[in-house]
Design a protein around this motif. Sequence first.
Motif, PDB file in Angstrom:
ATOM      1  N   LEU A 157       0.826  -1.209   0.000  1.00  0.00           N
ATOM      2  CA  LEU A 157       0.000   0.000   0.000  1.00  0.00           C
ATOM      3  C   LEU A 157       0.859   1.258   0.000  1.00  0.00           C
ATOM      4  N   LEU A 158       1.954   1.252   0.767  1.00  0.00           N
ATOM      5  CA  LEU A 158       2.839   2.416   0.788  1.00  0.00           C
ATOM      6  C   LEU A 158       3.520   2.611  -0.569  1.00  0.00           C
ATOM      7  N   SER A 159       3.931   1.512  -1.192  1.00  0.00           N
ATOM      8  CA  SER A 159       4.560   1.604  -2.515  1.00  0.00           C
ATOM      9  C   SER A 159       3.565   2.096  -3.556  1.00  0.00           C
ATOM     10  N   TRP A 160       2.328   1.618  -3.449  1.00  0.00           N
ATOM     11  CA  TRP A 160       1.291   2.057  -4.390  1.00  0.00           C
ATOM     12  C   TRP A 160       0.982   3.539  -4.198  1.00  0.00           C
ATOM     13  N   LEU A 161       0.953   3.977  -2.940  1.00  0.00           N
ATOM     14  CA  LEU A 161       0.750   5.400  -2.659  1.00  0.00           C
ATOM     15  C   LEU A 161       1.903   6.222  -3.238  1.00  0.00           C
ATOM     16  N   ALA A 162       3.127   5.748  -3.031  1.00  0.00           N
ATOM     17  CA  ALA A 162       4.292   6.454  -3.577  1.00  0.00           C
ATOM     18  C   ALA A 162       4.242   6.491  -5.098  1.00  0.00           C
ATOM     19  N   GLN A 163       3.781   5.386  -5.705  1.00  0.00           N
ATOM     20  CA  GLN A 163       3.651   5.370  -7.164  1.00  0.00           C
ATOM     21  C   GLN A 163       2.662   6.421  -7.641  1.00  0.00           C
ATOM     22  N   SER A 164       1.550   6.546  -6.928  1.00  0.00           N
ATOM     23  CA  SER A 164       0.536   7.518  -7.353  1.00  0.00           C
ATOM     24  C   SER A 164       1.036   8.949  -7.223  1.00  0.00           C
ATOM     25  N   ILE A 165       1.794   9.227  -6.163  1.00  0.00           N
ATOM     26  CA  ILE A 165       2.301  10.591  -5.942  1.00  0.00           C
ATOM     27  C   ILE A 165       3.381  10.942  -6.957  1.00  0.00           C
ATOM     28  N   THR A 166       4.340  10.034  -7.137  1.00  0.00           N
ATOM     29  CA  THR A 166       5.398  10.290  -8.116  1.00  0.00           C
ATOM     30  C   THR A 166       4.855  10.203  -9.535  1.00  0.00           C
ATOM     31  N   GLY A 167       3.841   9.372  -9.714  1.00  0.00           N
ATOM     32  CA  GLY A 167       3.255   9.240 -11.049  1.00  0.00           C
ATOM     33  C   GLY A 167       2.558  10.508 -11.508  1.00  0.00           C
ATOM     34  N   VAL A 168       1.811  11.140 -10.607  1.00  0.00           N
ATOM     35  CA  VAL A 168       1.130  12.376 -11.002  1.00  0.00           C
ATOM     36  C   VAL A 168       2.137  13.488 -11.244  1.00  0.00           C
ATOM     37  N   ALA A 169       3.244  13.483 -10.486  1.00  0.00           N
ATOM     38  CA  ALA A 169       4.284  14.485 -10.721  1.00  0.00           C
ATOM     39  C   ALA A 169       4.933  14.288 -12.088  1.00  0.00           C
ATOM     40  N   ALA A 170       5.254  13.042 -12.430  1.00  0.00           N
ATOM     41  CA  ALA A 170       5.846  12.757 -13.741  1.00  0.00           C
ATOM     42  C   ALA A 170       4.862  13.071 -14.863  1.00  0.00           C
ATOM     43  N   TYR A 171       3.600  12.725 -14.650  1.00  0.00           N
ATOM     44  CA  TYR A 171       2.566  12.992 -15.656  1.00  0.00           C
ATOM     45  C   TYR A 171       2.414  14.494 -15.893  1.00  0.00           C
ATOM     46  N   ASN A 172       2.421  15.262 -14.815  1.00  0.00           N
ATOM     47  CA  ASN A 172       2.252  16.707 -14.948  1.00  0.00           C
ATOM     48  C   ASN A 172       3.467  17.375 -15.587  1.00  0.00           C
ATOM     49  N   GLU A 173       4.652  16.818 -15.365  1.00  0.00           N
ATOM     50  CA  GLU A 173       5.840  17.349 -16.046  1.00  0.00           C
ATOM     51  C   GLU A 173       5.684  17.211 -17.559  1.00  0.00           C
ATOM     52  N   THR A 174       5.193  16.055 -17.981  1.00  0.00           N
ATOM     53  CA  THR A 174       4.966  15.841 -19.408  1.00  0.00           C
ATOM     54  C   THR A 174       3.886  16.784 -19.939  1.00  0.00           C
ATOM     55  N   GLN A 175       2.831  16.965 -19.151  1.00  0.00           N
ATOM     56  CA  GLN A 175       1.752  17.869 -19.539  1.00  0.00           C
ATOM     57  C   GLN A 175       2.274  19.296 -19.735  1.00  0.00           C
ATOM     58  N   LEU A 176       3.094  19.765 -18.826  1.00  0.00           N
ATOM     59  CA  LEU A 176       3.622  21.129 -18.905  1.00  0.00           C
ATOM     60  C   LEU A 176       4.570  21.290 -20.088  1.00  0.00           C
ATOM     61  N   ARG A 177       5.354  20.262 -20.382  1.00  0.00           N
ATOM     62  CA  ARG A 177       6.239  20.339 -21.552  1.00  0.00           C
ATOM     63  C   ARG A 177       5.435  20.462 -22.832  1.00  0.00           C
ATOM     64  N   ASP A 178       4.271  19.811 -22.838  1.00  0.00           N
ATOM     65  CA  ASP A 178       3.405  19.879 -24.013  1.00  0.00           C
ATOM     66  C   ASP A 178       2.432  21.057 -23.958  1.00  0.00           C
ATOM     67  N   LEU A 179       2.667  21.968 -22.994  1.00  0.00           N
ATOM     68  CA  LEU A 179       1.846  23.174 -22.819  1.00  0.00           C
ATOM     69  C   LEU A 179       0.380  22.822 -22.561  1.00  0.00           C
ATOM     70  N   GLN A 180       0.177  21.759 -21.773  1.00  0.00           N
ATOM     71  CA  GLN A 180      -1.168  21.365 -21.385  1.00  0.00           C
ATOM     72  C   GLN A 180      -1.335  21.510 -19.872  1.00  0.00           C
ATOM     73  N   ALA A 181      -2.570  21.625 -19.431  1.00  0.00           N
ATOM     74  CA  ALA A 181      -2.847  21.847 -18.015  1.00  0.00           C
ATOM     75  C   ALA A 181      -2.523  20.601 -17.193  1.00  0.00           C
ATOM     76  N   PRO A 182      -1.907  20.792 -16.024  1.00  0.00           N
ATOM     77  CA  PRO A 182      -1.649  19.642 -15.142  1.00  0.00           C
ATOM     78  C   PRO A 182      -2.943  19.128 -14.520  1.00  0.00           C
ATOM     79  N   THR A 183      -2.858  17.940 -13.926  1.00  0.00           N
ATOM     80  CA  THR A 183      -4.024  17.337 -13.295  1.00  0.00           C
ATOM     81  C   THR A 183      -3.806  17.217 -11.798  1.00  0.00           C
ATOM     82  N   THR A 184      -4.861  16.996 -11.060  1.00  0.00           N
ATOM     83  CA  THR A 184      -4.751  16.804  -9.615  1.00  0.00           C
ATOM     84  C   THR A 184      -4.446  15.346  -9.302  1.00  0.00           C
ATOM     85  N   TRP A 185      -3.998  15.104  -8.058  1.00  0.00           N
ATOM     86  CA  TRP A 185      -3.706  13.741  -7.643  1.00  0.00           C
ATOM     87  C   TRP A 185      -4.969  12.879  -7.685  1.00  0.00           C
TER      88      TRP A 185
END
Length: 241
Positions: A157-185
């Motif tokens: 559960l802790l690893s899955w939580l960490a995946q979700s937190i780091t995953g949304v950060a990585a996803y939002n980095e890609t979104q910003l590079r593509d000049l798209q709006a970031p998403t919430t957790w």
Amino acid sequence: MKDPASTQANRPPTHQRVWRFLRNNSLGLAFMTGFLLALAGQAIAGHAEFNNQLITDGLAPVSFGAYLTTSDFAVDVTENWQSEYLQFFLYIFATVWLLQRGSPESKELDKPGTESDKDQMVGEHARRDSPRWAAATDWRGLVYSRSLGLVMAVIFLLSWLAQSITGVAAYNETQLRDLQAPTTWADYLSSADFWSRTLQNWQSELLAVGSMAILAIYLRQRGSPESKPVGSPHTATGVEG
């Protein structure tokens, strides 16, 4: 009272003690060494791939040290960890009740469930050399008797939580590079990216465990505790070599 000098003289040489330690702990040491080497290799390969993507996007590459602190590296690591610990958590609890005729990965067919206190050597049936909490009849005995599965569940559960937190950060980095709006957790938890990362690992782990349980019915590995003895019949269940 023993003479300290005599006790010291009777101790085996240092090299023998080191060799004995390595032999007695070789399984854990080998896998932990392999883990560290694989993690280092993943970091090196991931760093090269990450910089290639940055250069393609017209951005400056980052140093190896900086890459290790990125969400891109963290999500790749944690998504693998959570699936591995999910595998162990499910397998530990499932094999309490579920059986597989002929498999050494299964308990004997007449022993489904948590078994008797006598069989498990708990409470009044604990031995002198049993863990202290095994003899406890209060909450300590209840927790300790399920401690392996519970710890695996917590790490999952802790690893899955960490995946979700780091995953949304990585996803939002890609979104910003593509000049798209970031998403919430919260929105990311229902996104295709999150579940694609999650399920591609879960299906492989479940396939591996199921394959091992079934193939071990008919195939053998001489000397391995994960296999039946070579001459055991295919129908022998819960027998380890």
